[in-house]
Design a protein around this motif. Structure first.
Motif: not given
Length: 220
Positions: A160-163, A201-206, A216-220
């Motif tokens: 999830x880190x920024x590059x 936004x970043x959601x679940x980490x698996x 990653x999910x598009x922010x509404x």
């Protein structure tokens, strides 16, 4: 030249689009992405189709997807890719561009598979020193998030880190700055190749199949 760009959703393919347009190499007229058809996500990167399509829209380019089963045999992969290549040639494409950097076997594989198809491969970033290239991407306005990593060589905390330069400074010794050996994968969210940022936004980490994925999910 009518160019089809192999599009993984990540930083290297995004920067390849920028370089092709900046250098006026030809007309980039489409993006080609292989998809896990079972879950509607980009193969390997695990990026949702909604994010992928938001990228294509921001790039102003049509998206061509190659649906693949999971797991996928090499035979099925080859047949579906060949069908996509045939369709691209029929649509007037003359070249296909890749964001490969230095893996000779990968380049040779692509060149061998495309020989005689009517599509000529292009490698705009080939042999660019990856430390300098990574910094050039960041300085040039590219934004991306780490969406997949190999926990054998990368800390799980970097999912999830920024590059960015902070990430580059945090990479363990031996990890390529552009992750050309598959140490991590990214999803591009902003930069000169896009007409607008893609808010996510970043959601679940698996953890799956030996890799860690951040959703990653598009922010509404």
């Amino acid at each position: 030249m009518k160019i089809l760009l192999s599009w993984s959703s990540g930083k290297d393919s995004a920067w390849t689009l920028h370089v092709l347009r900046r250098d006026r190499v030809g007309e980039v007229a489409g993006l080609l992405t292989s998809m896990n058809e079972t879950v509607a996500r980009v193969s390997m990167h695990g990026v949702r189709e909604e994010v992928l399509r938001a990228q294509a829209d921001a790039a102003g380019l049509p998206l061509i997807t190659v649906p693949l089963p999971y797991p996928c045999s090499n035979d099925i992969y080859q047949r579906r890719l060949e069908a996509a290549v045939d369709a691209a040639v029929a649509s007037g494409f003359t070249h296909v561009a890749f964001g490969d950097l230095f893996l000779e076997d990968v380049r040779q594989y692509r060149e061998d598979r495309l020989a005689g198809t009517g599509l000529t491969p292009l490698f705009p970033l080939w042999q660019r020193p990856t430390a300098a290239l990574a910094s050039e991407m960041i300085a040039g306005g590219l934004q991306a998030r780490v969406v997949c990593l190999d926990p054998r060589v990368m800390p799980r905390s970097l999912i999830g880190a920024q590059f960015d330069e902070h990430l580059l400074a945090s990479l363990p010794a031996g990890v390529d700055p552009c992750a050309e050996r598959g140490e991590f994968h990214t999803c591009a969210t902003a930069g000169p190749m896009f007409s607008r940022p893609i808010p996510v936004d970043i959601g679940d980490i698996v953890e799956r199949d030996g890799f860690v994925f951040g959703d990653l999910m598009c922010r509404v």
